[in-house]
Design a protein around this motif. Structure first.
Motif, short mmCIF file in Angstrom:
data_model
loop_
_atom_site.label_atom_id
_atom_site.label_comp_id
_atom_site.label_asym_id
_atom_site.label_seq_id
_atom_site.Cartn_x
_atom_site.Cartn_y
_atom_site.Cartn_z
N CYS A 109 -4.60 -33.12 -16.67
CA CYS A 109 -3.73 -34.26 -17.05
C CYS A 109 -3.71 -34.54 -18.54
O CYS A 109 -2.95 -35.41 -18.99
CB CYS A 109 -4.20 -35.51 -16.31
SG CYS A 109 -3.83 -35.43 -14.57
N THR A 110 -4.56 -33.87 -19.31
CA THR A 110 -4.66 -34.11 -20.76
C THR A 110 -4.76 -32.75 -21.45
O THR A 110 -5.83 -32.37 -21.93
CB THR A 110 -5.90 -34.98 -21.07
OG1 THR A 110 -7.03 -34.41 -20.39
CG2 THR A 110 -5.73 -36.42 -20.65
N HIS A 172 0.90 -38.55 -17.73
CA HIS A 172 0.27 -38.35 -16.41
C HIS A 172 0.30 -39.62 -15.56
O HIS A 172 0.23 -39.56 -14.34
CB HIS A 172 -1.16 -37.79 -16.55
CG HIS A 172 -2.13 -38.65 -17.27
ND1 HIS A 172 -2.91 -38.18 -18.30
CD2 HIS A 172 -2.50 -39.94 -17.09
CE1 HIS A 172 -3.69 -39.15 -18.73
NE2 HIS A 172 -3.47 -40.23 -18.02
N LEU A 176 1.57 -38.38 -11.99
CA LEU A 176 0.64 -38.47 -10.86
C LEU A 176 1.24 -39.29 -9.71
O LEU A 176 1.03 -38.97 -8.54
CB LEU A 176 -0.68 -39.11 -11.31
CG LEU A 176 -1.67 -38.16 -11.99
CD1 LEU A 176 -2.79 -38.95 -12.66
CD2 LEU A 176 -2.25 -37.15 -11.01
N VAL A 187 -8.19 -32.47 -10.06
CA VAL A 187 -7.42 -33.15 -11.10
C VAL A 187 -8.41 -33.52 -12.21
O VAL A 187 -9.47 -34.09 -11.95
CB VAL A 187 -6.72 -34.42 -10.55
CG1 VAL A 187 -5.99 -35.15 -11.67
CG2 VAL A 187 -5.73 -34.04 -9.45
N PHE A 189 -9.27 -34.88 -16.34
CA PHE A 189 -8.89 -35.68 -17.51
C PHE A 189 -9.91 -35.46 -18.62
O PHE A 189 -11.12 -35.55 -18.38
CB PHE A 189 -8.91 -37.18 -17.19
CG PHE A 189 -7.97 -37.60 -16.10
CD1 PHE A 189 -6.68 -38.04 -16.40
CD2 PHE A 189 -8.37 -37.57 -14.77
CE1 PHE A 189 -5.81 -38.44 -15.39
CE2 PHE A 189 -7.51 -37.97 -13.76
CZ PHE A 189 -6.23 -38.40 -14.07
N ALA A 223 -4.93 -40.02 -8.97
CA ALA A 223 -5.53 -38.68 -9.09
C ALA A 223 -6.29 -38.32 -7.81
O ALA A 223 -6.22 -37.18 -7.34
CB ALA A 223 -6.46 -38.64 -10.30
#
Ligand SMILES: C[S@@+](CC[C@H](N)C(=O)[O-])C[C@H]1O[C@@H](n2cnc3c(N)ncnc32)[C@H](O)[C@@H]1O
Length: 267
Positions: A109-110, A172, A176, A187, A189, A223
């Protein structure tokens, strides 16, 4: 989407080739950053005429984004080092925390500089899948283009792992909410740390372009719905975000500068 590139310009190096003009036009389209013909001007002359907050320069071998003293560009070198260590039998803390194995699907997500995504893609292999979400349009464009290029001294298995990563430009927090239940195994981050680790030059160059918003409990809930196995959040050892978010299971931090909060899907 973050809008840190409001007063930027994009240009090429002097005497650019046709493919550099094409890339500059593509990034300009994707980000809305205006293209400025380089002509015979030096970087300083362009800065004097346009007074930009940042300047993207499409060079023959790389795309750099200059903001003040910092230069942001994509290079897989950090991932190459980590993959070499994995090949020599060392454990990778992030891969352990994610519990990743061959053929799984990872939602990063990042995405940032995609170092973590490349290492994960290498572990997941051709049957696996990595989707990287990045909310800075400029970072997403530069990294997306960089992942498809070839680099000297980078082995084929690493280049293949890079080329399999799909980049999605977006937030995100929104993506998401739109993804189906259990559509990824893990998932992940790696948000910008609340307390920065100044040693990392790549992340320091990313800092002026990056989205600095923290992870929220609402994001974590989404998430957990999207993950079928686990959600993992990275933080440096000096932060307390993981505790604030309710993580009970945390790996690392004692002998390393980073730690990983893990939430398992079933408990
Ligand atoms: C610390 S960096 C990630 C570094 C990455 N793990 C790597 O290995 O290179 C964090 C990145 O996440 C991006 N980001 C932060 N919040 C986001 C959001 N809500 N949606 C998408 N990307 C986000 C930032 O712009 C930044 O590029």
């Amino acid at each position: 989407m973050v809008n840190s590139e409001k007063n930027f310009i994009i240009t090429t190096s002097l005497g650019a080739r046709a493919d550099q003009y094409e890339l500059a036009a593509r990034i300009s389209n994707e980000t809305g950053i205006p293209y400025v013909a380089r002509g015979k001007k030096t970087i300083s002359e362009l800065k004097d005429s346009w007074k930009p907050d940042g300047m993207v320069v499409v060079e023959p071998l790389r795309i750099i984004c200059i903001v003040g003293e910092s230069e942001f560009f994509f290079h897989p070198s950090m991932a190459v080092i980590r993959i070499k260590e994995i090949k020599s039998g060392k454990n990778d803390q992030m891969i352990n925390a994610m519990g990743l194995c061959d053929g799984q699907r990872l939602l990063d997500c990042t995405l940032g500089l995609a170092t973590d995504a490349i290492v994960a893609s290498y572990i997941l292999g051709p049957k696996g899948f990595v989707l990287g979400i990045e909310s800075s349009p400029l970072v997403a464009s530069i990294v997306q283009i960089g992942l498809q290029k070839s680099y000297k001294k980078t082995s084929h298995d690493v280049l293949n792992a890079m080329s399999r990563i799909k980049v999605f430009k977006g937030d995100h927090r929104i993506t998401l909410e739109e993804l189906p239940d259990n559509s990824f195994d893990v998932v992940y981050f790696d948000p910008m740390f609340r307390i920065p680790m100044s040693k990392s030059s790549g992340i320091n160059a990313l800092r002026p372009l990056a989205d600095h918003r923290p992870i929220t409990n609402r994001v974590l809930d989404s998430a957990l719905r999207v993950a079928s196995k686990r959600v993992v959040v990275k933080e440096n050892r000096w932060g307390n975000e993981l505790e604030k978010l309710g993580f009970k299971y945390i790996e690392g931090g004692k002998n390393s500068s980073v730690r990983y909060g893990i939430m398992f899907k079933d408990g």
